[in-house]
Design an enzyme around this catalytic site. Structure first.
Site, PDB file in Angstrom:
ATOM      1  N   GLY A   8       0.828  -1.213   0.000  1.00 64.39           N
ATOM      2  CA  GLY A   8       0.000   0.000   0.000  1.00 64.39           C
ATOM      3  C   GLY A   8       0.858   1.256   0.000  1.00 64.39           C
ATOM      4  O   GLY A   8       0.560   2.230   0.695  1.00 64.39           O
ATOM      5  N   ALA A   9       1.926   1.230  -0.826  1.00 61.33           N
ATOM      6  CA  ALA A   9       2.911   2.322  -0.771  1.00 61.33           C
ATOM      7  C   ALA A   9       2.554   3.506  -1.658  1.00 61.33           C
ATOM      8  O   ALA A   9       3.317   4.475  -1.719  1.00 61.33           O
ATOM      9  CB  ALA A   9       4.286   1.777  -1.170  1.00 61.33           C
ATOM     10  N   ASN A  10       1.409   3.441  -2.342  1.00 59.29           N
ATOM     11  CA  ASN A  10       1.095   4.527  -3.267  1.00 59.29           C
ATOM     12  C   ASN A  10       0.485   5.749  -2.601  1.00 59.29           C
ATOM     13  O   ASN A  10       0.434   6.824  -3.198  1.00 59.29           O
ATOM     14  CB  ASN A  10       0.140   4.027  -4.370  1.00 59.29           C
ATOM     15  CG  ASN A  10      -1.141   3.455  -3.806  1.00 59.29           C
ATOM     16  OD1 ASN A  10      -1.140   2.365  -3.252  1.00 59.29           O
ATOM     17  ND2 ASN A  10      -2.231   4.185  -3.921  1.00 59.29           N
ATOM     18  N   THR A  11       0.026   5.593  -1.356  1.00 56.90           N
ATOM     19  CA  THR A  11      -0.652   6.725  -0.720  1.00 56.90           C
ATOM     20  C   THR A  11      -0.525   6.635   0.803  1.00 56.90           C
ATOM     21  O   THR A  11      -0.034   5.629   1.335  1.00 56.90           O
ATOM     22  CB  THR A  11      -2.151   6.767  -1.150  1.00 56.90           C
ATOM     23  OG1 THR A  11      -2.741   7.988  -0.689  1.00 56.90           O
ATOM     24  CG2 THR A  11      -2.928   5.590  -0.590  1.00 56.90           C
ATOM     25  N   GLY A  12      -0.966   7.700   1.491  1.00 55.91           N
ATOM     26  CA  GLY A  12      -1.078   7.682   2.945  1.00 55.91           C
ATOM     27  C   GLY A  12       0.218   7.305   3.659  1.00 55.91           C
ATOM     28  O   GLY A  12       1.315   7.737   3.308  1.00 55.91           O
ATOM     29  N   ILE A  13       0.066   6.450   4.674  1.00 59.91           N
ATOM     30  CA  ILE A  13       1.196   6.067   5.539  1.00 59.91           C
ATOM     31  C   ILE A  13       2.253   5.299   4.734  1.00 59.91           C
ATOM     32  O   ILE A  13       3.461   5.498   4.918  1.00 59.91           O
ATOM     33  CB  ILE A  13       0.675   5.209   6.718  1.00 59.91           C
ATOM     34  CG1 ILE A  13      -0.306   6.022   7.563  1.00 59.91           C
ATOM     35  CG2 ILE A  13       1.823   4.700   7.568  1.00 59.91           C
ATOM     36  CD1 ILE A  13      -1.132   5.193   8.547  1.00 59.91           C
ATOM     37  N   GLY A  14       1.796   4.449   3.835  1.00 56.38           N
ATOM     38  CA  GLY A  14       2.726   3.670   3.023  1.00 56.38           C
ATOM     39  C   GLY A  14       3.579   4.565   2.149  1.00 56.38           C
ATOM     40  O   GLY A  14       4.799   4.375   2.035  1.00 56.38           O
ATOM     41  N   SER A 141      -3.830  -1.210  14.536  1.00 64.18           N
ATOM     42  CA  SER A 141      -4.598  -0.025  14.925  1.00 64.18           C
ATOM     43  C   SER A 141      -5.000  -0.151  16.388  1.00 64.18           C
ATOM     44  O   SER A 141      -5.183  -1.276  16.895  1.00 64.18           O
ATOM     45  CB  SER A 141      -5.867   0.077  14.079  1.00 64.18           C
ATOM     46  OG  SER A 141      -6.729   1.068  14.605  1.00 64.18           O
ATOM     47  N   TYR A 166     -13.358  -4.694  11.086  1.00 65.78           N
ATOM     48  CA  TYR A 166     -12.048  -4.020  11.016  1.00 65.78           C
ATOM     49  C   TYR A 166     -11.217  -4.343  12.256  1.00 65.78           C
ATOM     50  O   TYR A 166     -10.034  -4.706  12.158  1.00 65.78           O
ATOM     51  CB  TYR A 166     -12.260  -2.507  10.892  1.00 65.78           C
ATOM     52  CG  TYR A 166     -10.961  -1.715  10.837  1.00 65.78           C
ATOM     53  CD1 TYR A 166     -10.149  -1.770   9.708  1.00 65.78           C
ATOM     54  CD2 TYR A 166     -10.563  -0.931  11.911  1.00 65.78           C
ATOM     55  CE1 TYR A 166      -8.957  -1.051   9.660  1.00 65.78           C
ATOM     56  CE2 TYR A 166      -9.379  -0.211  11.871  1.00 65.78           C
ATOM     57  CZ  TYR A 166      -8.585  -0.267  10.741  1.00 65.78           C
ATOM     58  OH  TYR A 166      -7.400   0.441  10.689  1.00 65.78           O
TER      59      TYR A 166
HETATM   60  N1  LIG Z   1      -5.518   6.504   8.817  1.00 71.51           N
HETATM   61  C1  LIG Z   1      -5.733   6.143  10.075  1.00 71.51           C
HETATM   62  O1  LIG Z   1      -6.238   6.934  10.901  1.00 71.51           O
HETATM   63  C2  LIG Z   1      -5.343   4.779  10.548  1.00 71.51           C
HETATM   64  C3  LIG Z   1      -5.505   4.478  11.912  1.00 71.51           C
HETATM   65  C4  LIG Z   1      -5.138   3.219  12.383  1.00 71.51           C
HETATM   66  C5  LIG Z   1      -4.616   2.294  11.497  1.00 71.51           C
HETATM   67  N2  LIG Z   1      -4.488   2.599  10.163  1.00 71.51           N
HETATM   68  C6  LIG Z   1      -3.919   1.568   9.278  1.00 71.51           C
HETATM   69  O2  LIG Z   1      -2.843   2.126   8.559  1.00 71.51           O
HETATM   70  C7  LIG Z   1      -2.680   1.432   7.318  1.00 71.51           C
HETATM   71  C8  LIG Z   1      -2.490   2.437   6.198  1.00 71.51           C
HETATM   72  O3  LIG Z   1      -3.641   3.240   6.132  1.00 71.51           O
HETATM   73  P1  LIG Z   1      -3.652   4.715   5.523  1.00 71.51           P
HETATM   74  O4  LIG Z   1      -4.190   5.616   6.567  1.00 71.51           O
HETATM   75  O5  LIG Z   1      -2.381   5.060   4.873  1.00 71.51           O
HETATM   76  O6  LIG Z   1      -4.824   4.511   4.451  1.00 71.51           O
HETATM   77  P2  LIG Z   1      -4.876   4.804   2.873  1.00 71.51           P
HETATM   78  O7  LIG Z   1      -4.337   6.150   2.591  1.00 71.51           O
HETATM   79  O8  LIG Z   1      -6.271   4.470   2.468  1.00 71.51           O
HETATM   80  O9  LIG Z   1      -3.861   3.723   2.262  1.00 71.51           O
HETATM   81  C9  LIG Z   1      -4.138   2.352   2.302  1.00 71.51           C
HETATM   82  C10 LIG Z   1      -3.296   1.624   1.285  1.00 71.51           C
HETATM   83  O10 LIG Z   1      -3.636   0.235   1.324  1.00 71.51           O
HETATM   84  C11 LIG Z   1      -3.952  -0.186   0.003  1.00 71.51           C
HETATM   85  N3  LIG Z   1      -4.882  -1.304   0.019  1.00 71.51           N
HETATM   86  C12 LIG Z   1      -6.128  -1.358   0.549  1.00 71.51           C
HETATM   87  N4  LIG Z   1      -6.673  -2.560   0.320  1.00 71.51           N
HETATM   88  C13 LIG Z   1      -5.755  -3.289  -0.363  1.00 71.51           C
HETATM   89  C14 LIG Z   1      -5.736  -4.597  -0.914  1.00 71.51           C
HETATM   90  N5  LIG Z   1      -6.792  -5.415  -0.840  1.00 71.51           N
HETATM   91  N6  LIG Z   1      -4.614  -5.022  -1.555  1.00 71.51           N
HETATM   92  C15 LIG Z   1      -3.548  -4.214  -1.668  1.00 71.51           C
HETATM   93  N7  LIG Z   1      -3.513  -2.956  -1.199  1.00 71.51           N
HETATM   94  C16 LIG Z   1      -4.612  -2.500  -0.557  1.00 71.51           C
HETATM   95  C17 LIG Z   1      -4.544   1.039  -0.661  1.00 71.51           C
HETATM   96  O11 LIG Z   1      -4.540   0.917  -2.080  1.00 71.51           O
HETATM   97  P3  LIG Z   1      -5.447   1.923  -2.995  1.00 71.51           P
HETATM   98  O12 LIG Z   1      -4.785   3.268  -2.956  1.00 71.51           O
HETATM   99  O13 LIG Z   1      -5.414   1.287  -4.337  1.00 71.51           O
HETATM  100  O14 LIG Z   1      -6.810   1.944  -2.371  1.00 71.51           O
HETATM  101  C18 LIG Z   1      -3.563   2.084  -0.158  1.00 71.51           C
HETATM  102  O15 LIG Z   1      -2.373   2.014  -0.895  1.00 71.51           O
HETATM  103  C19 LIG Z   1      -3.905   0.534   7.170  1.00 71.51           C
HETATM  104  O16 LIG Z   1      -3.549  -0.789   7.485  1.00 71.51           O
HETATM  105  C20 LIG Z   1      -4.887   1.070   8.214  1.00 71.51           C
HETATM  106  O17 LIG Z   1      -5.733   0.061   8.711  1.00 71.51           O
HETATM  107  C21 LIG Z   1      -4.830   3.816   9.680  1.00 71.51           C
END
Ligand SMILES: NC(=O)c1ccc[n+]([C@@H]2O[C@H](COP(=O)([O-])OP(=O)(O)OC[C@H]3O[C@@H](n4cnc5c(N)ncnc54)[C@H](OP(=O)(O)O)[C@@H]3O)[C@@H](O)[C@H]2O)c1
Length: 283
Positions: A8-14, A141, A166
Site C-alpha cells: 500500500g505504498a502509493n498513498t497515505g502512511i505507506g 490499529s 475491522y
Molecule cells: N488513517 C488512520 O487513521 C489509521 C488508523 C489506524 C490504522 N491505520 C492503518 O494504517 C494502514 C495504512 O492506512 P492509511 O491511513 O495510509 O490509508 P490509505 O491512505 O487508504 O492507504 C491504504 C493503502 O492500502 C492499500 N490497500 C487497501 N486494500 C488493499 C488490498 N486489498 N490489496 C492491496 N492494497 C490495498 C490502498 O490501495 P489503494 O490506494 O489502491 O486503495 C492504499 O495504498 C492501514 O492498514 C490502516 O488500517 C490507519
C-alpha cells in the site's frame, strides 16, 4: 543497500514511509494493488530522490493467488529483503468478499498479509543471515482493542458491522506478530504498531463534511512513517521482537491478544486457510 517492501505504498502512511526510506537511500519496493496509482507515486518518489532505487510491483491482498504471484515476482527481482512493512489495509462500509470467499477486512487486512509474510520469509532469512538484522512491521490499529476473533465471521457476517470486522482484522495482525515472534530465527524480528489517527485516504468512504473535519484534526502520515522507520531500522528495536507500539503515548493492548493459546489457535487456523505449513515454535 537495504531493501524494504512496503504494501500500500502509493498513498497515505505507506507512501510517506516509502518517501522517508527512499530519502535515506534504501531500496524501496512499492507493492500496490492499483498500478496506475503506484506508477504516479513511484514517479513522485523518483523526482524527489533521483538516486533512489524504487521498484513497483502489483499486489492485491484480496486474492491469495495474486499474493503468491507477487511473491514469485519479488523473489526473482529481489532475492534479499531486509524489511517487510505490512501497511496496506482498508475499512469498508458494506460487506464484501475476497476472491477466496473471505469477508474482505478479515481476508485483505489480516489473512493476505499473513500469507505474504510467510512467502517472503526466505528472502528475509537471507538478509538475517547476511546482516543479522531483518524485520517485519505490521501496521495495526488502536481499534484492535474493540476486536475479538470470531471464526464464524471469517467468511461473512449475518449483520455486517464494519468496526467489528475491522477491529478483528487488526487484532489478528497483533496476535499473528506475537505467534510469529516465537517462530522466527535470531536476527529476524516482528513488531506491530498503531499509527495514530492519520489524515489519509483511509477515510474516503466517510461523508464529505465529516471527512473534511477529520482531516483537519488528524496527524500527517509522516508521523507514523517516522515510527515505522524506527521499527524497521532503528537500534531500539533491533533485538526485541513481538512489541506493540504507538505514535502516541496511549497504547492500550487488548487483553484477548495476550493469550498464548488464542494466538496459537488463530495461527494454526490461518495456516490452514492460507494454505501454508505452520512454522515450528522455536522459543
Ligand atoms: N488513517 C488512520 O487513521 C489509521 C488508523 C489506524 C490504522 N491505520 C492503518 O494504517 C494502514 C495504512 O492506512 P492509511 O491511513 O495510509 O490509508 P490509505 O491512505 O487508504 O492507504 C491504504 C493503502 O492500502 C492499500 N490497500 C487497501 N486494500 C488493499 C488490498 N486489498 N490489496 C492491496 N492494497 C490495498 C490502498 O490501495 P489503494 O490506494 O489502491 O486503495 C492504499 O495504498 C492501514 O492498514 C490502516 O488500517 C490507519
Amino acid at each position: 543497500m537495504q531493501t524494504a517492501v512496503i504494501t500500500g505504498a502509493n498513498t497515505g502512511i505507506g507512501f510517506a514511509t516509502a518517501q522517508r526510506l527512499a530519502a535515506e537511500g534504501r531500496t524501496v519496493v512499492m507493492a500496490c494493488r492499483n498500478l496506475e496509482k503506484g506508477a504516479a507515486a513511484q514517479q513522485e518518489l523518483r523526482r524527489a530522490n533521483p538516486d533512489a532505487e524504487v521498484d513497483l510491483l502489483s499486489l492485491d491482498l484480496s486474492s491469495l493467488a495474486h499474493i503468491r504471484k507477487f511473491a514469485d515476482e519479488l523473489a526473482e527481482r529481489h532475492p534479499t529483503v531486509d524489511v517487510l512493512v505490512n501497511n496496506a489495509g482498508a475499512a469498508v462500509a458494506r460487506q464484501s468478499f475476497t476472491e477466496d470467499g473471505f469477508e474482505l477486512q478479515f481476508g485483505a487486512n489480516y489473512l493476505g498479509p499473513f500469507l505474504l509474510t510467510h512467502l517472503l520469509l526466505p528472502q528475509l532469512q537471507v538478509a538475517a543471515a547476511e546482516s543479522g538484522d531483518a524485520r517485519i512491521v505490521h501496521v495495526s490499529s488502536i481499534a484492535h482493542n474493540m476486536g475479538r476473533i470470531a471464526p464464524g465471521t471469517f467468511r461473512g457476517r449475518g449483520v455486517y458491522n464494519t468496526m467489528a470486522a475491522y477491529a478483528q482484522s487488526k487484532l489478528g495482525n497483533l496476535m499473528f506478530s506475537n505467534a510469529l515472534a516465537r517462530r522466527l530465527p535470531t536476527g529476524l524480528t516482528t513488531h506491530t504498531m498503531h499509527p495514530g489517527g492519520v489524515g489519509s485516504d483511509f477515510y474516503r468512504q466517510f461523508p464529505g463534511p465529516l471527512r473534511r473535519a477529520l482531516l483537519a484534526i488528524l496527524i500527517p502520515p509522516e508521523r507514523p512513517a517516522e515510527l515505522i522507520d524506527e521499527l524497521a531500522f532503528g537500534d531500539a528495536y533491533r533485538t526485541t521482537s513481538g512489541d506493540y507500539v504507538s505514535v502516541g503515548r496511549f497504547a492500550p493492548v487488548n487483553p484477548l491478544s495476550k493469550s498464548r493459546d488464542r494466538q496459537e489457535q488463530l495461527y494454526l487456523t490461518s495456516c490452514e486457510l492460507a494454505g501454508v505449513e505452520p512454522l515450528e515454535v522455536l522459543r
